[in-house]
Design a protein around this motif. Structure first.
Motif, mmCIF file in Angstrom:
data_model
loop_
_atom_site.group_PDB
_atom_site.id
_atom_site.type_symbol
_atom_site.label_atom_id
_atom_site.label_comp_id
_atom_site.label_asym_id
_atom_site.label_seq_id
_atom_site.Cartn_x
_atom_site.Cartn_y
_atom_site.Cartn_z
ATOM 1 N N SER A 158 1.568 -6.699 -5.051
ATOM 2 C CA SER A 158 0.527 -7.511 -5.318
ATOM 3 C C SER A 158 0.294 -8.092 -4.079
ATOM 4 O O SER A 158 -0.998 -8.442 -3.216
ATOM 5 C CB SER A 158 1.110 -8.698 -5.829
ATOM 6 O OG SER A 158 0.837 -8.265 -7.139
ATOM 7 N N PHE A 159 0.882 -7.733 -2.601
ATOM 8 C CA PHE A 159 0.811 -7.887 -1.539
ATOM 9 C C PHE A 159 -0.213 -6.943 -0.643
ATOM 10 O O PHE A 159 -1.625 -8.069 -0.297
ATOM 11 C CB PHE A 159 1.677 -7.862 -0.312
ATOM 12 C CG PHE A 159 3.016 -8.961 -0.905
ATOM 13 C CD1 PHE A 159 3.402 -10.659 0.741
ATOM 14 C CD2 PHE A 159 4.098 -9.818 -1.899
ATOM 15 C CE1 PHE A 159 3.686 -11.156 0.633
ATOM 16 C CE2 PHE A 159 4.520 -10.375 -1.800
ATOM 17 C CZ PHE A 159 5.090 -11.506 -0.976
ATOM 18 N N ARG A 160 -0.566 -6.008 -1.022
ATOM 19 C CA ARG A 160 -1.258 -4.811 -0.952
ATOM 20 C C ARG A 160 -2.794 -5.261 -0.984
ATOM 21 O O ARG A 160 -3.266 -5.104 -0.084
ATOM 22 C CB ARG A 160 -0.740 -3.831 -1.016
ATOM 23 C CG ARG A 160 0.438 -3.061 -0.089
ATOM 24 C CD ARG A 160 0.954 -1.550 -0.680
ATOM 25 N NE ARG A 160 1.186 -0.648 0.133
ATOM 26 C CZ ARG A 160 2.414 -0.622 -1.083
ATOM 27 N NH1 ARG A 160 2.659 -0.975 -2.390
ATOM 28 N NH2 ARG A 160 3.222 -0.470 -0.416
ATOM 29 N N GLU A 161 -3.278 -6.318 -2.271
ATOM 30 C CA GLU A 161 -4.293 -6.202 -2.979
ATOM 31 C C GLU A 161 -4.757 -7.695 -1.804
ATOM 32 O O GLU A 161 -6.087 -7.470 -2.159
ATOM 33 C CB GLU A 161 -3.688 -5.802 -4.279
ATOM 34 C CG GLU A 161 -3.563 -4.701 -5.237
ATOM 35 C CD GLU A 161 -3.791 -4.874 -6.141
ATOM 36 O OE1 GLU A 161 -3.587 -6.032 -6.878
ATOM 37 O OE2 GLU A 161 -3.702 -4.269 -7.323
ATOM 38 N N LEU A 162 -3.868 -8.711 -2.130
ATOM 39 C CA LEU A 162 -4.444 -9.821 -1.636
ATOM 40 C C LEU A 162 -4.549 -9.273 -0.321
ATOM 41 O O LEU A 162 -5.410 -10.517 0.781
ATOM 42 C CB LEU A 162 -3.418 -10.839 -2.274
ATOM 43 C CG LEU A 162 -3.443 -11.075 -3.055
ATOM 44 C CD1 LEU A 162 -2.243 -11.832 -3.399
ATOM 45 C CD2 LEU A 162 -4.334 -11.924 -3.637
ATOM 46 N N GLY A 163 -4.196 -8.448 0.452
ATOM 47 C CA GLY A 163 -4.210 -8.107 2.035
ATOM 48 C C GLY A 163 -3.299 -9.137 2.719
ATOM 49 O O GLY A 163 -3.374 -9.685 3.727
ATOM 50 N N ILE A 164 -1.846 -9.172 2.181
ATOM 51 C CA ILE A 164 -0.958 -10.547 3.409
ATOM 52 C C ILE A 164 0.102 -9.234 2.760
ATOM 53 O O ILE A 164 1.083 -9.909 4.184
ATOM 54 C CB ILE A 164 -0.759 -11.804 2.014
ATOM 55 C CG1 ILE A 164 -0.278 -10.823 1.246
ATOM 56 C CG2 ILE A 164 -2.315 -12.217 2.335
ATOM 57 C CD1 ILE A 164 0.263 -12.584 0.547
#
Length: 197
Positions: free
Chosen positions: A23-29
């Motif tokens: 989820s962190f990767r997909e959100l770019g954070i």
């Protein structure tokens, strides 16, 4: 909170669940849980003021930080972003200690850091983390005089910095990972101040 604390303090994401990390990767954070200049700056500032408050002189505080920073870099995994941050913090400390608070231009700091890093580890230029770390930092530093002169409000300033970071790192992200998150611009506006706090 333990996996998040471990990620923020030591750059390890092993304790985090794979779904959360994805989820962190997909959100770019995902960059927020990777040790970088932000983390090093916060830690160094906290330790420096704590040492001063306990009666340690500025010179001794700088020497202690100079000793502790490489140790922390090793504990945090010695990734390219960690090494860049540690070196970029140590160089001004060294100049401040040796030159009696003489300032060194920030572009000289990143240039010297780059040269030292490549001299010791020449193959690091092929590492995506190395490329992203130096490109984003250099782009923000080079554009900061224009951004600071044009944008005064925190939201517009944050948007401008996120735009610069997104534009300059897009080629590396697309080439290395074949994906790019357009929503990261808006998500970073919320999460960067939150993580700073």
């Amino acid at each position: 909170t333990v996996p998040l604390a471990a990620a923020l303090l030591f750059g390890t994401s092993e304790l985090m669940e794979e779904d959360t990390l994805e989820s962190f990767r997909e959100l770019g954070i995902v960059h927020l849980i990777a040790i970088s200049g932000l983390h090093i700056a916060i830690i160094v500032t906290m330790i420096y003021f704590l040492l001063l408050r306990t009666g340690v002189t500025k010179e001794k505080s700088i020497i202690l930080l100079f000793i502790c920073l490489p140790i922390y870099g090793i504990l945090a995994g010695a990734s390219p972003s960690v090494n860049r941050s540690v070196l970029m913090t140590m160089l001004p400390l060294l100049f401040s200690w040796r030159g009696r608070h003489r300032q060194i231009p920030i572009m000289d700091v990143i240039s010297l850091t780059f040269l030292l890093y490549v001299f010791v580890l020449p193959n690091s230029i092929y590492d995506a983390g190395f490329q992203l770390s130096f490109m984003a930092t250099a782009a923000i530093l080079l554009s900061s005089p224009i951004i600071l002169a044009r944008y005064a409000q925190p939201v517009s300033l944050g948007l401008a910095v996120s735009d610069i970071s997104m534009i300059c790192t897009a080629p590396v992200l697309l080439y290395s990972f074949f994906e790019f998150s357009f929503i990261s611009l808006l998500v970073n506006l919320l999460y960067i101040p939150l993580f700073n706090l």
